[in-house]
Enzyme design. Sequence first.
Site, mmCIF file in Angstrom:
data_model
loop_
_atom_site.group_PDB
_atom_site.id
_atom_site.type_symbol
_atom_site.label_atom_id
_atom_site.label_comp_id
_atom_site.label_asym_id
_atom_site.label_seq_id
_atom_site.Cartn_x
_atom_site.Cartn_y
_atom_site.Cartn_z
ATOM 1 N N ARG A 111 3.491 59.694 2.522
ATOM 2 C CA ARG A 111 3.579 60.932 1.759
ATOM 3 C C ARG A 111 2.175 61.403 1.376
ATOM 4 N NH1 ARG A 111 6.856 65.242 0.767
ATOM 5 N NH2 ARG A 111 7.296 65.627 -1.426
ATOM 6 N N THR A 384 11.274 70.750 7.468
ATOM 7 C CA THR A 384 10.875 69.362 7.571
ATOM 8 C C THR A 384 11.474 68.971 8.901
ATOM 9 O OG1 THR A 384 10.839 69.111 5.176
ATOM 10 C CG2 THR A 384 11.358 67.121 6.402
ATOM 11 N N THR A 402 7.127 66.110 7.169
ATOM 12 C CA THR A 402 7.143 67.470 6.644
ATOM 13 C C THR A 402 5.749 68.008 6.368
ATOM 14 O OG1 THR A 402 8.133 68.909 4.940
ATOM 15 C CG2 THR A 402 7.300 66.778 4.205
ATOM 16 N N ASN A 404 6.137 70.586 4.174
ATOM 17 C CA ASN A 404 6.838 71.270 3.084
ATOM 18 C C ASN A 404 7.385 72.602 3.579
ATOM 19 O OD1 ASN A 404 8.014 71.545 0.626
ATOM 20 N ND2 ASN A 404 6.225 72.384 -0.392
ATOM 21 N N ASP A 426 5.588 70.421 -4.307
ATOM 22 C CA ASP A 426 6.697 69.508 -4.611
ATOM 23 C C ASP A 426 6.496 68.782 -5.936
ATOM 24 O OD1 ASP A 426 8.625 69.957 -2.726
ATOM 25 O OD2 ASP A 426 8.095 68.275 -1.429
ATOM 26 N N SER A 455 9.821 63.604 -3.313
ATOM 27 C CA SER A 455 10.415 64.142 -2.091
ATOM 28 C C SER A 455 11.936 63.968 -2.127
ATOM 29 C CB SER A 455 9.847 63.387 -0.889
ATOM 30 O OG SER A 455 10.512 63.751 0.292
ATOM 31 N N SER A 456 12.604 64.673 -1.212
ATOM 32 C CA SER A 456 14.048 64.480 -1.027
ATOM 33 C C SER A 456 14.356 63.874 0.337
ATOM 34 C CB SER A 456 14.774 65.830 -1.120
ATOM 35 O OG SER A 456 14.598 66.409 -2.376
ATOM 36 N N GLY A 476 15.631 69.807 5.206
ATOM 37 C CA GLY A 476 16.491 70.606 4.336
ATOM 38 C C GLY A 476 16.165 70.521 2.856
ATOM 39 N N GLY A 477 14.967 70.024 2.502
ATOM 40 C CA GLY A 477 14.595 69.980 1.087
ATOM 41 C C GLY A 477 15.628 69.235 0.272
HETATM 42 N N1 GLY Z 1 8.893 68.881 1.044
HETATM 43 C C1 GLY Z 1 10.244 68.536 1.006
HETATM 44 C C2 GLY Z 1 10.506 67.147 0.553
HETATM 45 O O1 GLY Z 1 9.637 66.311 0.652
HETATM 46 O O2 GLY Z 1 11.575 66.865 0.084
#
Ligand code: GLY
Length: 573
Positions: A111, A384, A402, A404, A426, A455-456, A476-477
């Site tokens: 990340r 992503t 990603t 983002n 984020d 993050s998701s 998909g965030g």
């Molecule tokens: N940028 C989207 C995530 O990391 O969830």
Amino acid sequence: MRSFTPVIAVLLLICACNPTQKNTGSASAVNPYQYNLNKKIVADNGAVVSAHPLASKVGVEIMKQGGNAVDAAIATQLALAVVYPNAGNLGGGGFLVGRFSSGELISVDFREKAPGAAHRDMYIEADGTPRTDKSQDGHLSSGVPGTVAGIFAYLKYGKLPFEKLIQPAIDLAQKGFTISEREARSLNGLQIELKKLNTVMPVFVKDKWVRGDTLFQIDLANTLTRIRDKGTAGFYEGETARLIVEEMKRGGGIITYDDLKNYQAKVRTPHSFTYKGYKVIGMPMPSSGGLLLNQMMKMVENRNIASMGFHSLQSVQLMTEVERRAFADRAEYMGDADFYNVPVSMLSNDNYLQERMKDYDPARATPSSVIKPGIAVRPESKETTHLSVIDKEGNAISITTTLNNSYGSRTVVGGAGFFLNDEMDDFSIKPGVPNMYGAVGGEANAIQPGKRMLSSMTPTIVLKDDKPFIVVGTPGGTTIPTQIFQTLINIIDFNMSTEDAVYKPKFHHQWLPDEILIEKGFPAAVKDALTKMGYKFAREREGIGRTEIIKVLPNGKFEAVADNRGDDAAEGW
Ligand code: GLY
């Protein structure tokens, strides 16, 4: 022997649109000017599924040359950095969840990190005005990229020399590849921002892109070559670092030589839990994905959801309430656990989760204000990308990466040819101030130098009898964890085919705003019935996510399904 079942094989490009260019690189079996899209394959020896057919093909070619799933994943990931610049990247980050033939389970966190000069109020004016434009667009929105460090953190699990894995990406960048209708549309939609947010006009700037155009990325090929020859130093030091830092200086960004040199990917213990005898392996913090999936699945585990039926009023309502509760916890408690004490054990404790469902009422909506007082959270970007890989040795790899936003900050590093992320958005840039997509947070996800933003992303592997059963993930965030939740319930509880589990319309609730997001095709009767029970609905979305899944069939073959919401493709051998 390869058993090839093109249940849906979409011919994407039928002409050799650049006849003067011949693909003579090491991925010689991959023709970048003429390729098709397989939406489903069944294979004996290995499978790759990703957002782009060329990247999936590169991965399978690497396996044919003796590589394992890790080699194939790295080659696919690097190819995506060339052929899928929306989210495949060198200038962003991501997560890997892996299961190796030895039984070892790992996760790798690459990340992005907040630069050393970042600070809590860096996007707030003196009068308190939040500047989300700066956290979302251009140079100041970028975190320190993690992708290249990540690749070298899991390279040791592969078998082939790195030069072999990166060469197909170099070839694709140097010799070009033919773009699809969808890619042309996407690049055309980007032109105004590209001109506004770049100090050196990148190759993506053009009056009009059309299907069949060839995209050459010579600067990117040179950057990839430096990485091939010098490893992580080819990115975090030397010429590439110089180009990044100079780009930062020209555009008012803050990433320094030290930020780059000090970046480290982290091998972490995956977040694992059991569900009805299956073992689910997910990503730990700083992704909320593994923990959210854990919470949602455990909250439905004892409720006989199978008897309610797929897309029934009962099952949709139950899953919506479960999603609401998990996301309320996300906003309050989740962030980079290296900086903030995330109460993971408490949040995944069975008693806690049963307690969480005490106020669940199958006859009506539970208002989010009752679950927890809070502030609005909206869906994040869907830009992503995910790739799933498996091989016959028993190695399974699930990687989500990603930038983002689509194309990240929309800033390309001058002379280096790759997009930088806008991942700083984020973070919670100010308590109570929604970011680009409305996500809010507090202390747990506040900006600090060196911290990773929440993050998701939910790269996931499911084991059955301790062997790989499902390898899955999606962009998909904030909708990522709920899509993976629904895809797994579709397969495990509703006994659906893999294609149906992926292709059938999804829905999403994330506590706040207190509304259900539904995908086109969601049953109108269920929507009407839920409305009568007190639920509100967001505007319908054309598509939610792009799930890439591999399922191991009872006969041991690999069934790979690519999402039909994009140019995604499955390959195998
Ligand atoms: N940028 C989207 C995530 O990391 O969830």
